[in-house]
Design an enzyme around this catalytic site. Structure first.
Site, short mmCIF file in Angstrom:
data_model
loop_
_atom_site.label_atom_id
_atom_site.label_comp_id
_atom_site.label_asym_id
_atom_site.label_seq_id
_atom_site.Cartn_x
_atom_site.Cartn_y
_atom_site.Cartn_z
N GLU A 1 0.83 -1.34 -0.02
CA GLU A 1 -0.05 0.01 -0.07
C GLU A 1 0.74 1.36 0.00
OE1 GLU A 1 -2.83 -0.53 3.03
OE2 GLU A 1 -3.87 -2.08 2.02
N CYS B 1 -1.79 -5.09 -5.55
CA CYS B 1 -2.15 -6.32 -4.97
C CYS B 1 -1.31 -7.49 -5.12
CB CYS B 1 -3.43 -6.64 -5.74
SG CYS B 1 -4.83 -5.66 -5.71
N GLU C 1 -1.52 -10.63 -5.74
CA GLU C 1 -1.36 -11.42 -6.90
C GLU C 1 -0.49 -10.72 -8.15
OE1 GLU C 1 -4.02 -10.34 -5.28
OE2 GLU C 1 -5.75 -11.59 -5.56
N CYS D 1 -9.42 -9.09 -7.07
CA CYS D 1 -9.95 -8.18 -7.44
C CYS D 1 -10.08 -8.27 -8.98
CB CYS D 1 -9.36 -6.80 -7.04
SG CYS D 1 -7.76 -6.20 -8.00
N CYS E 1 -6.60 -7.78 -10.81
CA CYS E 1 -5.77 -9.04 -10.97
C CYS E 1 -6.40 -10.20 -11.72
CB CYS E 1 -5.70 -9.59 -9.39
SG CYS E 1 -4.77 -8.38 -8.13
N1 THU Z 1 -5.76 -6.68 -2.27
C1 THU Z 1 -4.83 -7.58 -3.11
O1 THU Z 1 -3.97 -7.67 -2.53
N2 THU Z 1 -5.56 -8.53 -3.73
C2 THU Z 1 -6.78 -8.45 -4.10
O2 THU Z 1 -7.18 -9.04 -5.15
C3 THU Z 1 -7.70 -7.66 -3.35
C4 THU Z 1 -7.15 -6.59 -2.67
C5 THU Z 1 -5.32 -5.71 -1.31
C6 THU Z 1 -5.36 -4.35 -1.80
C7 THU Z 1 -5.33 -3.40 -0.43
O3 THU Z 1 -3.99 -3.56 -0.05
C8 THU Z 1 -6.01 -4.25 0.51
O4 THU Z 1 -6.05 -5.61 -0.02
C9 THU Z 1 -7.71 -3.84 0.68
O5 THU Z 1 -8.11 -3.65 -0.53
#
Ligand code: THU
Length: 135
Positions: free
Chosen positions: A48, A57, A59, A88, A91
């Protein structure tokens, strides 16, 4: 052929990687591990940023690490979150770029496999390089 042993290994790698998640804003740590066709495993975590949209993300970190090492075909990817969240849309699109048959293992922090999909299950009717072909 994805054996249960390979499933467990991949989930374990994602679980271990999750410890390195940098998620001070959402507190939602995600770990991922992708298994290449050649048998190598690359892991990733969400990273983040104080400028929220810059977040990446887990993935995509795992997939980009693999691709940047010359790997482009994936047998499976495991994703571990505290509650078995699914990837998401962004991804899913990145996974689709490298094959619709890749298996997506969704697990929680106990290491339990919750659901198993293919990328095709997660992103039907996706946009692909075929759509870019001259008509
Ligand atoms: N996040 C992921 O790492 N992968 C996903 O497929 C969904 C969301 C992370 C992004 C962010 O740091 C946190 O989860 C909340 O959205």
């Amino acid at each position: 052929m994805l054996t249960n042993e390979i499933r467990e290994t991949l989930i374990q790698k994602a679980l271990e990687a999750r410890n390195w998640a940098y998620a001070p804003y959402s507190n939602y740590a995600v770990g991922a591990a992708v298994l290449t066709e050649s048998g190598k495993i690359y892991d990733g975590v969400n990273v983040e940023n104080a400028v929220y949209p810059l977040t990446m993300c887990a993935e995509r970190v795992a997939i980009f690490k693999a691709v940047s090492q010359g790997e482009k075909t994936f047998q499976a990817i495991a994703v571990v979150t505290r509650n078995g969240g699914t990837p998401c849309g962004s991804c899913r699109q990145v996974m689709a770029e490298f094959g619709m048959d890749t298996i997506v293992l969704i697990a929680d922090t106990s290491g339990k496999l919750i659901t198993e999909y293919t990328v095709a299950d997660l992103l039907p009717n996706s946009f692909s390089q075929d759509d870019l072909a001259a008509s």
